[in-house]
Scaffold this motif. Structure first.
Motif, PDB file in Angstrom:
ATOM      1  N   GLY A  42      -2.525   0.429  -6.347  1.00 33.55           N
ATOM      2  CA  GLY A  42      -2.537  -0.040  -4.406  1.00 33.55           C
ATOM      3  C   GLY A  42      -2.099   0.677  -3.824  1.00 33.55           C
ATOM      4  N   PHE A  43      -1.647   2.453  -4.112  1.00 34.37           N
ATOM      5  CA  PHE A  43      -1.827   3.453  -3.607  1.00 34.37           C
ATOM      6  C   PHE A  43      -3.501   3.862  -2.660  1.00 34.37           C
ATOM      7  N   LEU A  44      -3.657   4.086  -4.685  1.00 34.38           N
ATOM      8  CA  LEU A  44      -5.455   5.037  -4.046  1.00 34.38           C
ATOM      9  C   LEU A  44      -6.030   4.035  -3.668  1.00 34.38           C
ATOM     10  N   LEU A  45      -6.283   2.371  -3.398  1.00 33.73           N
ATOM     11  CA  LEU A  45      -6.501   1.634  -2.527  1.00 33.73           C
ATOM     12  C   LEU A  45      -6.516   2.316  -1.170  1.00 33.73           C
ATOM     13  N   SER A  46      -5.213   2.505  -1.046  1.00 32.72           N
ATOM     14  CA  SER A  46      -5.058   3.003   0.213  1.00 32.72           C
ATOM     15  C   SER A  46      -5.308   3.703   1.163  1.00 32.72           C
TER      16      SER A  46
END
Lengths: 308, 432
Positions: free
Chosen positions: A39-43
């Protein structure tokens, strides 16, 4: 051969440890840690109609959201909601716990009765509130009741002046969660040593308010702080009743716009609009916010500090 | 499996037995997990070389689910090596579909509305070879435009939908009112028809924001997104929404009904005298109210405006990540292009939809009379839709502005300016 025996016992203890811990650890990794990192990479990515991070754009998603009027308004909405629901839930569940604790007979009956709504799904309760209780037609339950006193039917959901939809949203959550917090308070009440009350009686303290004010409430401090905390976090995560009573995107978007909490906004951004980058960024912003408010609350009420 | 369930229910008498039952338990869990995983993946129908998965949203009209299964079986009867697995999806179809398309297990064929990001993300396969000139000329230019991105066709229109302002003729006659031609007349009529437990007009439970957010400005000559430019920040559009606020404030709108505008219950059960609804509901309404029903497009804003309605509907698409693109296209060609019988059954056998094939729409008997004939005529003249570049984030931005104008009573111009700014940001994200 005591040493060998010991190491055998050690080995089997180690084995047992890993046998018990591994499934939980695996679950935690697969379902919590990996999604958080993903999720952090997606953000940090421009992830339109894809859940694969890759097209990195730095913190632009965060910047976009923090300058997005609708997202900022959703944060205001959730603060207002928390301002209503948290003190109300606290007061009502404490009141119920005191009452249930006081009665001699039928305590477990009332405890169960008040707890039962906690077992009801938010979706089902929201639909009952929307379609049956607060239906806008003259034959809606509440409209029927106020009709007996000569009042005109009210469109409870869908008008902004006056904002009756808040009544619907707050009462459904109150009904659903009060029983749960009442149980926590009851447990807290039963932990208070009887000797304190006896000592107070011996010292001639009048029963009622002074006992509540100077013995019961201070003794409930730890319980109260955890109730407030759980309550606040739950309020910030509100989604179901807003989504099911007011609507998400699409069909009744004119009602959804009236009061949209951040999770509903992020849901429509990520799932309806398929912009997973901004959706993930919003999730992290919200987490940071809950974290900050919880810390602040802990600072104010002294949660986590040493017991004095 | 029988032994497992027994050993799970009975308490173990000795360590050895307990061991055995634990192993059985684990085996049982593994089998159950395996069964779950198999259930999630593709399952091929025995005997068929290829199994195509096809998704539909849950149509409200009775008989539609049976119909699509029947079409699929008929195709397999003709092509025994191809089996079609029809999946009827209730609930939030759009979200379920877009989530499924992110994974490898998405459907081969599905229905929906084309958006530009679906094309950019290579989720949909181009279908241009299904449209030779003779076929292409049998679709309206608007249906083709709705399904085209950057000159390629990605969607095959299965049905056209349109909106109708239904009214009870008898109630209008009793009140001495003619069917309203402008917004002022509509507001007056809605007020006059509000009496007792009946409201004058039903536009949906959010007071018409969702149903008329596009139609109302179209009736003023406005538009939203043209040639990749946001064009709704104009005085025309502002006045259309401000007129809608006058209607909202009239007290004549039904709000809080158990069903919404796309179903006919409010009108049929007499909760409202007029209702904005869909052509699809016409058979239900006609059955309940007989001749006592009239219908027309949304009235013009004023003398300078014109009637307006939407061109909606569903298009069939092929998953570009699917394993059987060619087979899927062949099936769609058989279903919606080669034979017109299926399209006629699908569009007119259950609810009422306009067949996208012009030759069929012109000849279909049920669409030649009364309210339906009017609706088809209005659709052909006034039917509009939003281009594939319009996305739901823009929709949310506009809806927030319109809610502020209609319900919170804020002035329209600054609200539209804010929404336009946000839509422009969204558009530039989309086009990058």
């Amino acid at each position: 051969m005591p040493i060998l025996q010991k190491s055998q016992a050690d080995r089997s203890a180690t084995f047992a440890f890993w046998a018990f811990v591994t499934p939980a650890l695996l679950g935690l990794t697969v379902f919590t840690l990996v999604p958080i990192v993903w999720g952090f990479l997606l953000s940090l990515s421009h992830a339109q109609n894809t859940i694969h991070p890759g097209h990195f754009i730095g913190f632009r998603n965060y910047a976009d959201l923090l300058t997005d009027e609708a997202f900022l308004k959703s944060l205001v909405t959730i603060f207002v909601f928390a301002l209503f629901i948290v003190p109300l839930t606290f007061a009502v569940s404490l009141g119920l716990a005191l009452l249930v604790n006081k009665i001699g007979w039928g305590r477990s009956f009332f405890r169960t009765v008040f707890f039962i709504p906690s077992a009801v799904s938010y979706v089902v309760a929201s639909l009952i509130w929307k379609v049956s209780l607060f239906n806008g037609l003259p034959f809606g339950f509440v409209n029927h009741i106020i009709g007996l006193f000569g009042a005109h039917p009210v469109a409870w959901i869908g008008t902004a002046h006056p904002p009756w939809y808040w009544l619907v949203l707050v009462t459904v959550r109150l009904w659903l969660q009060v029983g749960f917090f009442m149980i926590i308070f009851l447990a807290g009440l039963q932990e208070i040593p009887k000797s304190l009350y006896e000592a107070a009686a011996v010292d001639g303290a009048p029963s009622g308010w002074p006992v509540l004010r100077y013995i019961t409430l201070p003794q409930l401090k730890a319980t109260s702080v955890s109730v407030l905390l759980l309550n606040l976090i739950a309020a910030f995560q509100a989604f179901d009743e807003f989504y099911n009573i007011l609507g998400g995107s699409g069909a009744s978007i004119g009602n959804a716009s009236l009061a949209r909490p951040p999770l509903v906004y992020l849901y429509s951004l990520a799932l309806s609009n398929q912009d997973f980058g901004r959706g993930a960024a919003g999730g992290f912003i919200l987490t940071a916010l809950i974290f900050a408010v919880t810390l602040l609350q802990g600072r104010i009420f002294g949660f986590g500090g040493s017991e004095k | 499996m029988r032994r497992n369930s027994v050993s799970l229910l009975q308490p173990a008498a000795s360590a050895a037995e307990w061991h055995g039952s634990r192993r059985d338990f684990l085996r049982g869990v593994t089998v159950a997990a395996g069964a779950l995983l198999v259930g999630c993946g593709h399952s091929d129908v025995p005997g068929a070389r290829v199994t195509l998965t096809q998704w539909y949203h849950q149509y409200g009209e009775k008989g539609t689910q049976e119909a699509v299964v029947r079409y699929a079986k008929a195709y397999t009867a003709l092509h025994p090596d191809v089996a079609i697995q029809v999946v009827w999806v209730p609930g939030d179809y759009g979200t379920k579909l877009s989530t499924a398309l992110l994974t490898r297990g998405g459907p081969d064929i599905f229905e929906g509305q084309i958006t530009k990001p679906m094309v950019t993300a290579e989720q949909v396969a181009p279908l241009d070879d299904l449209f030779p000139p003779a076929v292409r000329s049998d679709f309206s230019a608007r249906d083709l435009a709705q399904n085209s991105v950057d000159g390629k066709i990605y969607g095959l229109k299965m049905l056209d939908d349109t909106g109708i302002l239904y009214y009870r003729k008898s109630l209008l006659k009793a009140a001495g009112i003619a069917p309203p031609k402008t917004m002022n007349e509509l507001i007056a009529a809605a007020k006059a028809l509000t009496a007792g437990n009946r409201k004058g007009l039903f536009l949906g439970n959010d007071g018409g924001v969702a149903a008329l957010i596009n139609v109302a400005p179209w009736s003023a000559g406005g538009d939203f997104l043209v040639d990749n430019k946001i064009v709704f920040n104009t005085p025309q559009v502002a006045s259309a929404y401000e007129k809608m606020r006058e209607l909202s404030d009239s007290g004549a709108l039904l709000i809080g009904a158990p069903t919404d505008w796309w179903e006919a219950d409010a009108l049929v059960q007499g909760q409202a005298a007029m209702q904005w609804g869909g052509l699809w509901s016409y058979p239900t309404i006609a059955k309940a109210l007989g001749d006592d029903i009239g219908g027309m497009a949304w009235p013009a804003l004023d003398a300078a405006g014109h009637p307006a309605t939407f061109l909606g509907g569903w298009s069939a698409m092929v998953n570009a990540q699917g394993r059987h693109i060619e087979e899927s296209k062949k099936y769609l060609q058989w279903l919606w292009i080669d034979g017109l019988k299926i399209q006629e059954d699908w569009c007119l056998g259950y609810g009422f939809h306009v067949p996208p094939r012009l030759s069929l729409a012109r000849s279909a008997a049920p669409l030649q009379i009364g309210v339906a004939a009017n609706a088809v005529k209005d659709l052909n003249i006034w039917g509009r839709s939003l281009p594939p570049e319009w996305n739901s984030a823009m929709g949310t931005a506009l809806a927030d502005a319109v809610t502020n104008i209609l319900k919170e009573g804020r002035p329209a111009a600054p609200e539209l300016a804010t929404a336009a700014r946000k839509c422009e940001r969204e558009l530039s994200r989309l086009l990058e």
